[in-house]
Design an enzyme around this catalytic site. Structure first.
Site, mmCIF file in Angstrom:
data_model
loop_
_atom_site.group_PDB
_atom_site.id
_atom_site.type_symbol
_atom_site.label_atom_id
_atom_site.label_comp_id
_atom_site.label_asym_id
_atom_site.label_seq_id
_atom_site.Cartn_x
_atom_site.Cartn_y
_atom_site.Cartn_z
ATOM 1 N N ASP A 13 0.917 -1.391 0.019
ATOM 2 C CA ASP A 13 -0.115 -0.157 -0.008
ATOM 3 C C ASP A 13 0.860 1.355 0.021
ATOM 4 O O ASP A 13 0.429 2.209 0.563
ATOM 5 C CB ASP A 13 -0.921 -0.087 1.205
ATOM 6 C CG ASP A 13 -1.743 -1.084 1.139
ATOM 7 O OD1 ASP A 13 -2.227 -1.737 0.204
ATOM 8 O OD2 ASP A 13 -1.898 -1.666 2.455
ATOM 9 N N HIS A 43 -4.496 -2.270 -5.416
ATOM 10 C CA HIS A 43 -4.011 -1.093 -6.013
ATOM 11 C C HIS A 43 -4.973 0.132 -6.124
ATOM 12 O O HIS A 43 -6.037 -0.283 -6.749
ATOM 13 C CB HIS A 43 -3.102 -1.132 -7.253
ATOM 14 C CG HIS A 43 -2.367 -2.204 -7.469
ATOM 15 N ND1 HIS A 43 -1.185 -2.708 -6.443
ATOM 16 C CD2 HIS A 43 -2.577 -3.615 -8.031
ATOM 17 C CE1 HIS A 43 -0.562 -3.827 -6.962
ATOM 18 N NE2 HIS A 43 -1.368 -4.340 -7.843
HETATM 19 P P1 GTP Z 1 -0.801 -2.962 -2.916
HETATM 20 O O1 GTP Z 1 -0.620 -3.459 -4.148
HETATM 21 O O2 GTP Z 1 -1.815 -3.524 -2.136
HETATM 22 O O3 GTP Z 1 0.680 -2.972 -2.006
HETATM 23 O O4 GTP Z 1 -1.157 -1.431 -3.149
HETATM 24 P P2 GTP Z 1 -0.521 0.069 -3.783
HETATM 25 O O5 GTP Z 1 0.993 0.109 -3.289
HETATM 26 O O6 GTP Z 1 -1.037 0.096 -5.008
HETATM 27 O O7 GTP Z 1 -1.247 1.036 -2.711
HETATM 28 P P3 GTP Z 1 -2.743 1.165 -2.419
HETATM 29 O O8 GTP Z 1 -3.479 1.764 -3.722
HETATM 30 O O9 GTP Z 1 -3.422 0.304 -1.728
HETATM 31 O O10 GTP Z 1 -2.640 2.709 -1.128
HETATM 32 C C1 GTP Z 1 -2.296 3.482 -1.366
HETATM 33 C C2 GTP Z 1 -2.975 4.897 -1.019
HETATM 34 O O11 GTP Z 1 -2.327 6.020 -1.030
HETATM 35 C C3 GTP Z 1 -4.272 4.934 -2.041
HETATM 36 O O12 GTP Z 1 -5.331 5.430 -1.179
HETATM 37 C C4 GTP Z 1 -3.753 5.970 -2.892
HETATM 38 O O13 GTP Z 1 -4.864 6.601 -3.419
HETATM 39 C C5 GTP Z 1 -3.188 6.927 -1.966
HETATM 40 N N1 GTP Z 1 -2.138 7.526 -2.658
HETATM 41 C C6 GTP Z 1 -0.965 7.191 -3.418
HETATM 42 N N2 GTP Z 1 -0.096 8.259 -3.441
HETATM 43 C C7 GTP Z 1 -0.496 9.323 -3.053
HETATM 44 C C8 GTP Z 1 0.072 10.765 -2.994
HETATM 45 O O14 GTP Z 1 1.061 10.971 -3.267
HETATM 46 N N3 GTP Z 1 -0.811 11.481 -2.007
HETATM 47 C C9 GTP Z 1 -1.925 11.147 -1.416
HETATM 48 N N4 GTP Z 1 -2.601 12.034 -0.894
HETATM 49 N N5 GTP Z 1 -2.243 9.888 -1.492
HETATM 50 C C10 GTP Z 1 -1.795 9.151 -2.411
HETATM 51 P P1 IMP Z 2 -2.082 -12.892 2.946
HETATM 52 O O1 IMP Z 2 -1.375 -12.559 1.889
HETATM 53 O O2 IMP Z 2 -3.662 -12.813 2.614
HETATM 54 O O3 IMP Z 2 -2.072 -14.124 3.380
HETATM 55 O O4 IMP Z 2 -1.784 -11.799 4.073
HETATM 56 C C1 IMP Z 2 -0.882 -11.951 4.833
HETATM 57 C C2 IMP Z 2 -0.442 -10.412 5.435
HETATM 58 O O5 IMP Z 2 0.010 -9.671 4.239
HETATM 59 C C3 IMP Z 2 -1.463 -9.781 6.160
HETATM 60 O O6 IMP Z 2 -1.217 -8.844 7.127
HETATM 61 C C4 IMP Z 2 -2.126 -8.931 5.028
HETATM 62 O O7 IMP Z 2 -2.555 -7.615 5.496
HETATM 63 C C5 IMP Z 2 -0.864 -8.650 4.194
HETATM 64 N N1 IMP Z 2 -0.930 -8.218 2.759
HETATM 65 C C6 IMP Z 2 -1.156 -9.055 1.745
HETATM 66 N N2 IMP Z 2 -1.097 -8.242 0.670
HETATM 67 C C7 IMP Z 2 -1.058 -6.969 0.954
HETATM 68 C C8 IMP Z 2 -1.277 -5.862 0.001
HETATM 69 O O8 IMP Z 2 -1.299 -5.814 -1.091
HETATM 70 N N3 IMP Z 2 -1.188 -4.680 0.564
HETATM 71 C C9 IMP Z 2 -0.879 -4.686 2.086
HETATM 72 N N4 IMP Z 2 -1.026 -5.746 2.853
HETATM 73 C C10 IMP Z 2 -1.047 -6.850 2.401
HETATM 74 MG MG MG Z 3 -2.995 -2.141 -1.608
#
Ligand code: GTP
Ligand code: IMP
Ligand code: MG
Length: 336
Positions: A13, A43
């Site tokens: 995230d 994402h």
């Molecule tokens: P995973 O693949 O699950 O690890 O997720 P991810 O890395 O793609 O990130 P995800 O979208 O789950 O979470 C990032 C959060 O931050 C989201 O709510 C985005 O909209 C927000 N976000 C990302 N970049 C920025 C930024 O520069 N500013 C702000 N305010 N929000 C951001």
């Molecule tokens: P699992 O991958 O569902 O087995 O979860 C194992 C751990 O990884 C838990 O703490 C989840 O919250 C974390 N996790 C798995 N995928 C993500 C992701 O994409 N973003 C954030 N946490 C994740």
């Molecule tokens: Mg995420």
């Protein structure tokens, strides 16, 4: 063929989806390949104010000319895949899944839902862990043997040879690595860059840029250690509330950067640059800024925050997120 890789440095995230969507908007790549575990990832992409949440398809999907691949090491839940194709009206001809990708079924999800151990770890209940157990046991059904995936199945690695620029999208985060993270509070696979390359079948010598995405502070969903964790009241006070894309859970927050962990992420993953996200969450006045000189003038503190990261990690911060939208970003052209 030029291959770049995106990975998350913390607990997932970090905002990989947003950074990748910026690349898609600029048409940097003609192919985006999902690596990592599977639909446990979520994402978020904000494009022109509209929010998209993806779990299965690559985050580069908003470039209508780009092809979207899922590597052999990535789990596929056909139900999640078809939902995304329908919701985002994606031309199926753009989607390609490696014939050796493993398939998640309802049994995997119900095993996870009924598991006390999974509950203690705080897993995403997406069936990924049990499916990986089946893969290790060599009883997991693969995409090539799944009728509903027939139209997408191909040899992804060979198909990538048709492209000049390819982006490998790692998911989760380095601290969730089954090998290098906070075991047992981790995901079911390694989440380092080397693992993402193996997921797709790309050799290390093929890689050009390695982009390390890190949030300006630290968040975590699920259980396990989090240094200097804030209380829910503090999270709200500082306006650092974020909810999980997959599970809807309030993300745990530490206002700090954990430099010892980040140094390890650099050591293991050898990034060529950093994409620093959510700087606007710490320094509100920089929201929406798209130019580094303007950032410097607007907030000396934000500028020094960036410089300190570069000093501590010895990696350049090339991209800076200044808002959730995929165009709210600073790209420092002075950095190669
Ligand atoms: P995973 O693949 O699950 O690890 O997720 P991810 O890395 O793609 O990130 P995800 O979208 O789950 O979470 C990032 C959060 O931050 C989201 O709510 C985005 O909209 C927000 N976000 C990302 N970049 C920025 C930024 O520069 N500013 C702000 N305010 N929000 C951001
Ligand atoms: P699992 O991958 O569902 O087995 O979860 C194992 C751990 O990884 C838990 O703490 C989840 O919250 C974390 N996790 C798995 N995928 C993500 C992701 O994409 N973003 C954030 N946490 C994740
Ligand atoms: Mg995420």
């Amino acid at each position: 063929m030029i291959v770049d890789v995106v990975f998350g440095a913390q607990y997932g995230d970090e905002g990989k989806g947003k950074i990748i969507s910026y690349f898609a908007m600029k048409k940097y790549y003609s192919a985006y390949v999902r690596a990592g575990v599977g639909p446990n990832a979520g994402h978020t992409v904000f494009h022109r104010g509209k929010k998209y949440a993806l779990r299965q398809l690559p985050s580069g999907f908003l470039d209508p000319d780009a092809h979207l691949y899922i590597g052999a090491g990535v789990l596929v839940n056909p139900k999640v895949l078809f939902e995304e194709i329908e919701n985002f009206e994606i031309d199926k001809k753009r989607i390609h899944i490696d014939y050796n990708a493993g398939v998640i079924n309802e049994r995997h999800i119900s095993i996870e839902l009924g598991s006390e151990h999974a509950k203690q770890i705080g897993t995403t209940k997406t069936g990924c862990g049990p499916a990986i157990e089946d893969r290790a046991g060599r009883r997991l059904v693969l995409a090539k043997d799944t009728d509903e995936l027939k139209e997408f199945v191909c040899d992804v690695r060979r198909e990538l040879e048709k492209h000049r620029r390819v982006l490998v999208e790692g998911s989760q985060g380095f601290m969730l690595s089954n090998y290098h993270g906070t075991y047992p509070f981790v995901t079911s696979k390694d989440t380092s860059v080397s693992a993402f390359l193996a997921d797709v079948g790309i050799g290390p010598k093929q890689v050009s840029d390695i982009i390390m995405v890190m949030k300006s502070y630290t968040t975590r969903v699920g259980n396990g250690p989090l240094k200097n964790e804030l209380s829910v009241e503090e999270i709200k006070k500082y306006n650092l509330e974020e909810y999980g894309t997959v599970t809807g859970r309030l993300r745990r927050v530490s206002k700090d950067l954990h430099f010892d962990d980040l140094e390890k992420a650099v050591l293991v993953n050898t990034p060529t640059c950093i994409a620093l996200t959510k700087l606007d969450a710490l320094f509100k006045e920089i929201k929406g800024i798209k130019n580094f000189d303007e950032l410097k003038i607007t907030s000396k503190e934000a500028y020094e925050f960036v410089v300190n990261i570069e000093k501590r990690l010895k990696v350049n911060v090339k991209y800076i997120g200044t808002g959730p939208n995929d165009d709210e970003i600073i790209v420092r052209d002075e950095i190669p």
